[in-house]
Design a protein around this motif. Structure first.
Motif, PDB file in Angstrom:
ATOM      1  N   ALA A 138     -51.301 -34.203   3.164  1.00  0.00           N
ATOM      2  CA  ALA A 138     -51.994 -35.422   3.561  1.00  0.00           C
ATOM      3  C   ALA A 138     -51.652 -35.725   5.016  1.00  0.00           C
ATOM      4  N   HIS A 139     -52.685 -35.918   5.839  1.00  0.00           N
ATOM      5  CA  HIS A 139     -52.455 -36.245   7.244  1.00  0.00           C
ATOM      6  C   HIS A 139     -51.995 -37.704   7.361  1.00  0.00           C
ATOM      7  N   VAL A 140     -51.603 -38.102   8.561  1.00  0.00           N
ATOM      8  CA  VAL A 140     -51.087 -39.460   8.754  1.00  0.00           C
ATOM      9  C   VAL A 140     -52.122 -40.521   8.435  1.00  0.00           C
ATOM     10  N   ASN A 141     -53.410 -40.196   8.557  1.00  0.00           N
ATOM     11  CA  ASN A 141     -54.475 -41.164   8.281  1.00  0.00           C
ATOM     12  C   ASN A 141     -55.180 -40.879   6.956  1.00  0.00           C
ATOM     13  N   TYR A 142     -54.498 -40.187   6.045  1.00  0.00           N
ATOM     14  CA  TYR A 142     -55.049 -39.940   4.709  1.00  0.00           C
ATOM     15  C   TYR A 142     -55.138 -41.250   3.928  1.00  0.00           C
ATOM     16  N   SER A 143     -56.215 -41.413   3.217  1.00  0.00           N
ATOM     17  CA  SER A 143     -56.352 -42.541   2.298  1.00  0.00           C
ATOM     18  C   SER A 143     -57.180 -42.092   1.108  1.00  0.00           C
ATOM     19  N   GLU A 144     -57.164 -42.877   0.043  1.00  0.00           N
ATOM     20  CA  GLU A 144     -57.943 -42.525  -1.137  1.00  0.00           C
ATOM     21  C   GLU A 144     -59.433 -42.499  -0.819  1.00  0.00           C
ATOM     22  N   GLU A 145     -59.844 -43.361   0.130  1.00  0.00           N
ATOM     23  CA  GLU A 145     -61.259 -43.423   0.510  1.00  0.00           C
ATOM     24  C   GLU A 145     -61.635 -42.312   1.491  1.00  0.00           C
TER      25      GLU A 145
END
Length: 502
Positions: A287-294
Motif C-alpha cells: 500500500a502506497h502512502v496515499n492508499y485508501s479503501e476508495e
C-alpha cells in the motif's frame, strides 16, 4: 512554520528541517559519520539495535539544532521515514526484547516459502499481493519458533519507524502501508490477514492501532521535548517506509509514476491503481502512502539488496585512500564494458528478484595484466546498473512501462558515470531532484498535520535539477553478456536446490 523529518537508514540517521511556506530545507544533519554496524551472527543474518537508531536520531537532531539556523521551538510537526521490513519487539513496559531483524536478513525465507505453499499461492498473491518470503511476518514466525521465551513476552510488534515514534511520544501505532510491507494485510478484505495470523499462530493483540499514514501518531512528550529542545505536544504526523517515502519525496503519487533510489539497497518503485502482483513474487506490491479503501494506490517495489553497500565494500578493499568522488573520477578512465570485466553485485542477502537466491558477489574475466583500479570501480557501477536493468525488465513484465524515472541526486546518483550508465542500460530518462528521505518525511508531516491542503501543495516548488537521457546503445552487449553470466550462476544454485524455484 517548520517541519522536522527523520530518516532511519541502515547506514545512519538523517534529519532535515524544512520551511513549510517555501518547502526549502533550512538545515540537515546525519549521524554517525561512519556507517552503522550490522550484526551478522550467521550467513544471511542481519540485525541492528533499535536503541542505536534512537540514540542516532537524538544526536542528528542535536546537530541540526546546533546550526542555529532556526529556532527548534518553531517546529510544528515531525515525520519519520525508516528502513522497511524490520521486526521490532517490545514488552508491556515498551522495553526492547531483542535487536531488530532488519530488511536484508534472510533467515526466514524457508518459513515464508512453507507458508506460501500451505496458505496457497493464489490466496497469498490475490490477497497479500506477495509471497510471505522473508518479510516481517515470517521473521516474527522465526522468533516464535526459535526464541519462544522472547515471543512469550511480546506485547507489540513494530517496524523501525514505529519504534522511534514510540520513543518520541509513548504511543504505538501502525498503518495499512506498514502492515502491507510486513505482509500482514489482506487487500481484498481490507483487514489484517486472517490467513497469516491463523497459519503462523500470531496473537492479534500484537498489532498496534491502525491509523492513516498522514495522521496524528502521537505527540512528543514533555520529557523528550525538553531533551531535544522542542515544544511538547508536537504531533508525529507521518510515518512511512523508506521507499514509499522516497517516492513521496519525489512527488511520485499517481499511477504510472516511478521513483528510483541507489542507497544501501537499490530500488525501483512504481505507483499503480491496480491490486497487481508478480506470480513469482520477484517484485512486491505494498500500500502506497496515499492508499485508501476508495483509491487503492499501491507501490510496486523492485529491490536489489546490495548497491551502495557493494560500492562501500569496493571502496574499503580497493579504494580506501580515496573519496567516493575520486572513485567516480577514476572510474571514468576505464572504457564502457571495462575491457571484459563483469561483476554480479548480489552479496547482501537473498535477492527477492532472483527468487530469494543467495547469489553472492562474482567477478568474471579478471585479467591481471590489463585490469586496473579504474576497471574495478567502473565495473562495479556497471554491474549495479545491469542489476537495475534486470529488475526494470521484471517490472515491464508486470505492466509497468515507465517513460521517465525520478531519483534523488544522492548516493550512487551523485556519480555522473553511474547515472548515465543506469539510463543507457535501462533506456529510460532520469530526472534528478535535490530532495531526500528526511526532506520527504518533513513534507509528509506537513501533509499529515494539515499544514498543506493536499500533497500537490507540498511539492509546488519542486523542480528537477538535472535530466539525463540515453546517449548510446553501446551498453546493450555489455548487459546481455552480464545477464548470461547471471543465468549461469542461477542455474548452478538451482541445480543444488531445485525446490526453491517458483
Amino acid at each position: 512554520m517548520l517541519l522536522l523529518g527523520i530518516d532511519i537508514g541502515t547506514s545512519s540517521v538523517k534529519v532535515s528541517v524544512v520551511d513549510a511556506a517555501t518547502q526549502k530545507t533550512i538545515a540537515s544533519a546525519a549521524y554517525p559519520d561512519t556507517e552503522s554496524p550490522i550484526t551478522s551472527l550467521q550467513l544471511g543474518w542481519a540485525e541492528q539495535s533499535p536503541e542505536m537508531w534512537w540514540q542516532q536520531a537524538q544526536q542528528a537532531i542535536g546537530l541540526c539544532n546546533s546550526t542555529q539556523k532556526y529556532d527548534p521551538k518553531d517546529i510544528s510537526a515531525i515525520g519519520i521515514a525508516y528502513q522497511m521490513h524490520g521486526l521490532v519487539l517490545v514488552d508491556k513496559e515498551q522495553k526492547l526484547l531483542r535487536d531488530s531483524i532488519i530488511w536484508c536478513d534472510s533467515r526466514a525465507v524457508e518459513l515464508g516459502d512453507k507458508a506460501f505453499d500451505a496458505i496457497g499461492h493464489d490466496v497469498c498473491l490475490s490477497h497479500l499481493l506477495n509471497s510471505p518470503g522473508n518479510f516481517t511476518a515470517s521473521k516474527l514466525a522465526w522468533v516464535k519458533k526459535n526464541e519462544p521465551e522472547i515471543y512469550a513476552q511480546i506485547d507489540k510488534i513494530m517496524l523501525p519507524g514505529d519504534y522511534i515514534a514510540m520513543k518520541l511520544t509513548g504511543d504505538i501505532t501502525t498503518s495499512i502501508s506498514a502492515l502491507s510491507e510486513g505482509v500482514f494485510f489482506d487487500f481484498k478484505n481490507n483487514s489484517i490477514s486472517k490467513e497469516i495470523i491463523n497459519y503462523y499462530g500470531f496473537e492479534e493483540s500484537f498489532f498496534p492501532v491502525v491509523k492513516p499514514v498522514f495522521s496524528d501518531h502521537g505527540q512528543v512528550s514533555a520529557a523528550i521535548a525538553a531533551k531535544l529542545g522542542l515544544k511538547a505536544g508536537i504531533p508525529v504526523a507521518y510515518k512511512a517506509g523508506d521507499q514509499p517515502n522516497n517516492a513521496l519525496s519525489l512527488n511520485v503519487l499517481n499511477a504510472g509514476e516511478v521513483a528510483a533510489t541507489a542507497g544501501t539497497s537499490g530500488v525501483i518503485y512504481g505507483v499503480s491503481d491496480d491490486l497487481t502482483y508478480d506470480p513469482q513474487s520477484r517484485v512486491n506490491t505494498f500500500a502506497h502512502v496515499n492508499y485508501s479503501e476508495e483509491e487503492k494506490r499501491t507501490g510496486v517495489l523492485l529491490c536489489i539488496n546490495g548497491t551502495g553497500s557493494m560500492y562501500r565494500w569496493t571502496k574499503n578493499l580497493f579504494g580506501s585512500a580515496v573519496s567516493y568522488q575520486q572513485m567516480n573520477e577514476i572510474a571514468n578512465h576505464a572504457p564502457i564494458g571495462c575491457d571484459g570485466l563483469r561483476i554480479l553485485p548480489f552479496g547482501n542477502g537473498a535477492e527477492r528478484m532472483l527468487n530469494n537466491e543467495l547469489v553472492g558477489v562474482h567477478f568474471h574475466h579478471i585479467d591481471l595484466n590489463l585490469h586496473t583500479q579504474a576497471h574495478i570501480f567502473r565495473a562495479v557501477q556497471e554491474g549495479i546498473a545491469c542489476a537495475f536493468r534486470y529488475g526494470v525488465d521484471i517490472m515491464r513484465e508486470n505492466g509497468m512501462s515507465p517513460t521517465v524515472i525520478r531519483a534523488g541526486k544522492a548516493n550512487l546518483f551523485l556519480s555522473d558515470l553511474f547515472a548515465q550508465t543506469f539510463v543507457n542500460a535501462t533506456g529510460i530518462p532520469v530526472e534528478l531532484y535535490k530532495n531526500d528521505g528526511s526532506v520527504g518525511a518533513a513534507l509528509g508531516a506537513g501533509i499529515g498535520a494539515g499544514i498543506f491542503n493536499n500533497p500537490a501543495e507540498a511539492f509546488s516548488n519542486m523542480h528537477p535539477v538535472q535530466l539525463i537521457e540515453p546517449t548510446s546503445k553501446m551498453f546493450e552487449p555489455v548487459y546481455q553478456e552480464w545477464k548470461g553470466l547471471l543465468a549461469q550462476q542461477l542455474n548452478i544454485l538451482q541445480n543444488k536446490h531445485p525446490h526453491t524455484v517458483n
